[in-house]
Design a protein around this motif. Structure first.
Motif, PDB file in Angstrom:
ATOM      1  N   ILE A   1      39.564  -3.336  66.836  1.00 50.53           N
ATOM      2  CA  ILE A   1      39.015  -1.997  67.092  1.00 50.53           C
ATOM      3  C   ILE A   1      39.013  -1.186  65.801  1.00 50.53           C
ATOM      4  O   ILE A   1      38.036  -0.514  65.471  1.00 50.53           O
ATOM      5  CB  ILE A   1      39.826  -1.295  68.200  1.00 50.53           C
TER       6      ILE A   1
ATOM      7  N   TYR B   1      36.279  -3.309  76.006  1.00 51.76           N
ATOM      8  CA  TYR B   1      36.955  -2.623  74.903  1.00 51.76           C
ATOM      9  C   TYR B   1      36.029  -2.300  73.736  1.00 51.76           C
ATOM     10  O   TYR B   1      36.154  -1.267  73.114  1.00 51.76           O
ATOM     11  CB  TYR B   1      38.122  -3.479  74.401  1.00 51.76           C
TER      12      TYR B   1
ATOM     13  N   GLN C   1      40.602   0.864  76.401  1.00 53.48           N
ATOM     14  CA  GLN C   1      41.478   0.391  75.328  1.00 53.48           C
ATOM     15  C   GLN C   1      42.898   0.870  75.560  1.00 53.48           C
ATOM     16  O   GLN C   1      43.857   0.097  75.460  1.00 53.48           O
ATOM     17  CB  GLN C   1      40.981   0.919  73.979  1.00 53.48           C
TER      18      GLN C   1
ATOM     19  N   VAL D   1      46.303   2.457  70.215  1.00 51.02           N
ATOM     20  CA  VAL D   1      45.505   1.635  69.305  1.00 51.02           C
ATOM     21  C   VAL D   1      46.061   1.719  67.887  1.00 51.02           C
ATOM     22  O   VAL D   1      45.843   0.842  67.066  1.00 51.02           O
ATOM     23  CB  VAL D   1      44.017   2.045  69.355  1.00 51.02           C
TER      24      VAL D   1
END
Ligand code: SF4
Lengths: 183, 173
Positions: free
Chosen positions: A80, A118, A168, A175
């Motif tokens: 990500i 995601y 996510q 994250v």
């Protein structure tokens, strides 16, 4: 989620897509077992340069990211990060059954099951693992999708950012990457 | 090779209080010892040439309500491995660190703590996470942890009305 495919690009966007489809830089980020199919795809046996594609070491200069197999939660955080660093337009090609439905790791405590929750996936290649022929075929498909303006995953990500972020965070909680050796 | 291993096994048997020993291959043997004797055993084995701690790992013997800690040592001179095994209690599992004998044990103990929940007194860093980044359940390699339940809770599954299964026994080879 199905990505919409109508073509409402203006002339300049069409021209831009035409040119970017002919010069694609692929980011090197190997996540699962499928990465082993890339050396033959890139080198003389199959030679992806025939399609005008080349490897790129950094996300900021790359156009396409390949997710080459299963993603653990740990890797997904890094993916990500890298994906958000890439410049628009950017494309994701996901390899193998692991990215589609978890594959053989469907019940693992560490790997995700469905990648397109995601990050937006433009193209999936099925198989465990897909052979270089399939990878080349997917690249050719990706190029024609870009020319037709159908590879709109990055736009979908911008428009549905909240939805992606929520998914996510549901799976990853955070994250942000903490790394004791570099903090 | 077999000879030097037999010599070492005999030597180890004489010096240490070995509960049980087992030859695994012609370069590898295992000894079971009491949990009080592990530090003595590791110190002794280190002094006779087993200078490398290859790994510390753990087995969840849930039926006996025990954890088995496993220390694998390597002797580079003779090319021999010895596996030192000891059982500890499964409820409130706790053991004493071996970092003063093998400093590299720091990370192995961290890993055992992360995946089995065994705490190591004297190794404060063993409480830090090593491989799992944000973990919110019982340690995942315990036998009573169900990965399917965890995966269903955390990771969304793809809906599909088609399920393809291979026919077991249906294929003639
Ligand atoms: S789909 Fe198969 S080859 Fe690809 S990452 Fe998963 S297990 Fe490995």
């Amino acid at each position: 989620m199905v990505l919409e495919n109508q073509d409402n690009r203006n002339l300049w966007e069409k021209i831009g897509d035409y040119f970017s489809a002919n010069s694609i830089w692929m980011k090197w980020y190997c996540t699962g077992c499928g990465a082993i199919e890339l050396p033959p795809t890139m080198t003389s046996r199959f030679d992806m340069e025939r399609l005008g594609m080349g490897p790129m070491a950094t996300p900021r200069q790359a156009d396409v990211m390949l997710i080459t197999g299963y993603l653990s939660t740990k890797t997904l955080r890094r993916v990500i990060y890298s994906y958000e660093q890439m410049q628009d337009p950017k494309y994701i090609v996901a390899f193998g059954s692991c990215t589609i439905n978890g594959g053989v790791y469907y019940d693992s405590y560490a790997t995700i099951n469905q990648l397109d929750k995601y990050i937006p996936v433009d193209l999936y290649i099925a198989g465990c693992m897909p052979r270089p022929e399939a990878v080349m075929n997917a690249f050719a498909d990706l190029i024609s999708m870009i020319k037709k303006g159908q590879a709109n995953g990055w736009r979908h990500y911008q428009e549905n950012y909240e939805w992606y972020k929520k998914n996510q965070l549901d799976s990853l909680e955070e994250v942000i990457i903490h790394d004791e050796f570099h903090e | 090779m077999m000879n030097s291993m037999n010599n070492i096994m005999k030597q180890v048997d004489d010096v240490l209080n070995v509960l049980n020993k087992e030859v695994i291959s012609n370069r590898q043997f295992a000894i079971d010892i009491n949990k009080g004797d592990v530090h003595q055993a590791l110190t002794y084995l280190k002094s006779i040439g087993f200078t490398q701690l290859s790994i510390i790992t753990c087995v969840d013997l849930i039926a006996d309500n025990k954890f088995q800690l496993i220390y694998i040592l390597n002797n580079w001179e003779l090319g021999l491995f010895v596996i030192v095994r000891t059982d500890i209690d499964r409820d409130n599992p706790s053991y004493v660190t071996v970092v003063n004998i093998f400093p590299g044990a720091k990370y192995y103990e961290r890993e055992v703590h992360e995946f089995f929940g065994v705490t190591f007194e004297g190794n404060d860093s063993s409480f830090k996470p090593l491989l799992l980044e944000i973990w919110d359940d019982i340690p995942p390699l315990r036998k009573d942890f169900d990965p399917q339940v965890y995966s269903d809770r955390k990771f969304e599954k793809r809906d599909s009305d088609k399920i393809y299964r291979s026919k077991i026994g249906g294929v003639k080879l």
